[in-house]
Design an enzyme around this catalytic site. Structure first.
Site, short mmCIF file in Angstrom:
data_model
loop_
_atom_site.label_atom_id
_atom_site.label_comp_id
_atom_site.label_asym_id
_atom_site.label_seq_id
_atom_site.Cartn_x
_atom_site.Cartn_y
_atom_site.Cartn_z
N ASN A 202 0.83 -1.19 0.00
CA ASN A 202 0.00 0.00 0.00
C ASN A 202 0.88 1.26 0.00
O ASN A 202 1.95 1.25 -0.58
CB ASN A 202 -1.00 -0.01 1.16
CG ASN A 202 -2.37 0.49 0.75
OD1 ASN A 202 -2.49 1.54 0.12
ND2 ASN A 202 -3.40 -0.27 1.09
N ARG A 203 0.46 2.33 0.66
CA ARG A 203 1.11 3.62 0.46
C ARG A 203 1.89 4.11 1.68
O ARG A 203 1.51 3.86 2.82
CB ARG A 203 0.05 4.67 0.07
CG ARG A 203 -0.58 4.38 -1.28
CD ARG A 203 -1.83 5.18 -1.55
NE ARG A 203 -2.32 4.95 -2.92
CZ ARG A 203 -3.15 3.96 -3.25
NH1 ARG A 203 -3.60 3.14 -2.31
NH2 ARG A 203 -3.52 3.81 -4.50
N HIS A 302 -1.93 -9.23 -3.91
CA HIS A 302 -2.64 -8.22 -4.71
C HIS A 302 -3.29 -8.88 -5.92
O HIS A 302 -2.88 -8.68 -7.06
CB HIS A 302 -1.66 -7.13 -5.14
CG HIS A 302 -2.31 -5.85 -5.54
ND1 HIS A 302 -2.87 -5.65 -6.79
CD2 HIS A 302 -2.50 -4.69 -4.86
CE1 HIS A 302 -3.35 -4.42 -6.85
NE2 HIS A 302 -3.15 -3.82 -5.70
N ASP A 377 -11.54 2.39 -3.05
CA ASP A 377 -10.12 2.09 -2.88
C ASP A 377 -9.81 2.44 -1.44
O ASP A 377 -9.22 3.47 -1.14
CB ASP A 377 -9.26 2.88 -3.86
CG ASP A 377 -7.84 2.31 -3.98
OD1 ASP A 377 -7.50 1.42 -3.17
OD2 ASP A 377 -7.08 2.74 -4.87
N GLU A 454 -7.06 -7.02 -0.42
CA GLU A 454 -5.75 -7.10 0.21
C GLU A 454 -5.92 -7.26 1.72
O GLU A 454 -6.37 -6.35 2.42
CB GLU A 454 -4.93 -5.84 -0.04
CG GLU A 454 -4.66 -5.53 -1.50
CD GLU A 454 -3.99 -4.17 -1.66
OE1 GLU A 454 -2.94 -3.93 -1.01
OE2 GLU A 454 -4.53 -3.33 -2.42
#
Length: 491
Positions: A202-203, A302, A377, A454
């Site tokens: 992820n981020r 993913h 998302d 996820e």
């Protein structure tokens, strides 16, 4: 050698192949790109651009990329008239479905020990469609009771195909991917089709984090704003070593060097996939820091799902989603970076604690998946859950296939594919032939035609200390991740 999925030397001889390139015998056929594939765990060469396949020698073959078409060569598919069986054009024909198929040399192939192998048709005339070598070679697995079949690649430890039965007992491939396995490493859009993602999934806000007073910087590979899925060359873009392999299970291992993508510490990560009876997939991910440094680690799988397998329709919006424990979500900005609050899902279009279709409140989700975006998302948070209870159910009304998931993770990222196709900005992705593709970009994976699930920890937890997430690991504290995917059918 796969005891059940790998062809015998006699079967390979029927296809006119040899084992010149590998000490393992070639795998037999779930792959939609050929009837056989090598399973080397180490690359003889990482250059997949130079060799071709001729005669009866299995040489390195890059497949094809960007030579006027995409996907699999049509000659790799069993046509009804070729296999002497009744089957739709461009569908895979397995020996189990056609036990009396005659091999290319005229002999009866019904006694070949691998019933999952594609019916022999035009291999001798389709040498260009033979599969590529490591790390794009297909590893075919099947459960002992043959209730679930799968294809994995050493590249990214990726799932390329996953076959389960619909309500009529017909196998469907329920994951997105490429027919041409080399596209996993060369496609410029790079949609993360089915890999393990890491070192940090992820981020990461601004591509920075701090450990013990030291600030680290990772690549800003998403919109020049944040680090996504481990950086420019994350685990999803890395070749793994195969360390364990049998008929129903494979383990991939990656050695991630200290400083790679800016992350401190040397890490050995693994991804294991095991197919069990009753249509069950067990996934296990582990990581160990091997030096004296500390490192953030968050892994995930993913995979893009469509449980109808693009048969009756493409949309995912009619799939029913049920997450009984997902009572909260992480609020984000327009770049999908956490802003701090973790509000309740109740009373919002993010509430799936009661089963409903993904599209039932779709028009109310503007901004949820980013600025000017409608869809999902989102990182959903489970305040509490038992590791042995089902925390997610996804069901297709068309195929009747239901996926039930258990996990030891505390969050679930859901992406409803609102931007999987964006021709004006980044391009489109060809559908696999078993999903109705035709080897060109005329048939693509459309927006809202898939969903990514996820299982992971809280997104960007390393930059939100108030959440009290423990995402820093060392040689004295290994990382573990577990998930179980069970497939059944409903009427």
């Amino acid at each position: 050698m796969l005891a059940r999925s790998f062809t015998s030397l006699a079967a390979l001889a029927l296809a006119g192949l040899s084992l010149a390139q590998s000490s393992d015998s070639s795998s037999s056929a779930l792959s939609s790109s050929s009837a056989t594939s090598a399973t080397a765990s180490q690359p003889a060469s990482t250059d997949s651009s130079s060799a071709t396949t001729t005669g009866s020698t299995a040489q390195e073959t890059p497949g094809f990329v960007n030579n006027g078409t995409v996907g699999a060569y049509s000659c790799a598919f069993s046509e009804p008239q070729q296999a002497n069986v009744t089957a739709p054009v461009n569908q895979l024909v397995f020996l189990a479905d056609a036990p009396n198929v005659t091999a290319t040399d005229g002999s009866d192939s019904s006694n070949i020990s691998s019933p999952a192998r594609l019916a022999p048709t035009t291999l001798a005339e389709c040498a260009e469609a033979w599969p590529p070598v490591y790390p794009y070679n297909a590893i075919q697995l099947r459960a002992p009771d043959d209730s679930i079949r799968a294809v994995y690649l050493p590249y990214g430890a990726s799932v390329s195909e996953l076959w389960v039965k619909d309500r009529n007992g017909v196998f469907r491939d329920v994951v997105l991917g490429f027919d041409n396995k080399t596209n996993y490493g060369t496609d410029k859009i790079h949609p993360n089709f089915g890999p393990q993602v890491g070192r940090y999934a992820n981020r990461i806000k601004n591509g920075t984090f701090e450990i013990n007073g030291t600030t680290y910087h990772t690549p800003l590979n998403e919109n020049n704003y944040d680090t996504l899925h481990g950086g420019t060359v994350g685990y999803d873009r890395s070749p793994y070593e195969i360390t364990q392999l049998n008929a129903s299970s494979v383990t991939f291992v990656l050695h991630d060097a200290d400083g790679n993508q800016g992350f401190p510490g040397s890490v050995v990560a693994s991804a294991s996939y095991t197919l069990q009876n009753s249509s069950t997939l067990i996934q296990a991910m582990d990581a160990n820091v091997t030096d004296d440094k500390y490192s953030p680690i968050m892994l995930s799988s993913h995979t893009y799902w469509n449980l109808a397998a693009y048969n009756e329709s493409q949309t995912i919006l009619n799939h029913t989603l049920f997450m009984p424990r997902a009572d909260k979500y992480i609020k984000t900005d327009g770049h999908l970076i956490p802003t701090g609050p973790i509000p309740d899902t109740k009373g919002t279009p993010l509430d799936f604690t009661q089963a409903r279709t993904i599209g039932s409140q779709y028009n109310d989700t503007e901004g949820v998946c980013g600025t000017n975006c409608t869809g999902y998302d989102t990182c959903f948070v489970m305040s509490s859950h038992d590791r042995n209870e089902t925390v997610l159910e996804l069901t297709s009304p068309e195929s009747g296939i239901k996926m039930s998931v258990k996990t030891d993770q505390d969050a679930i990222q859901i992406y409803s594919c609102p931007g999987v196709s964006a021709p004006a900005t980044k391009g489109s992705l060809p559908r696999k032939r078993v999903h109705g593709g035709d080897g060109t970009l005329d048939e693509i994976y459309d927006n809202n035609s898939c969903v990514v699930v996820e299982m992971e920890d809280y997104i960007d937890g390393i930059n939100n200390p108030a959440w009290n997430r423990s995402q820093i690991y060392s040689k004295d504290r290994p990382y573990h991740w577990r998930a179980e995917y069970s497939f059944s059918t409903v009427e």
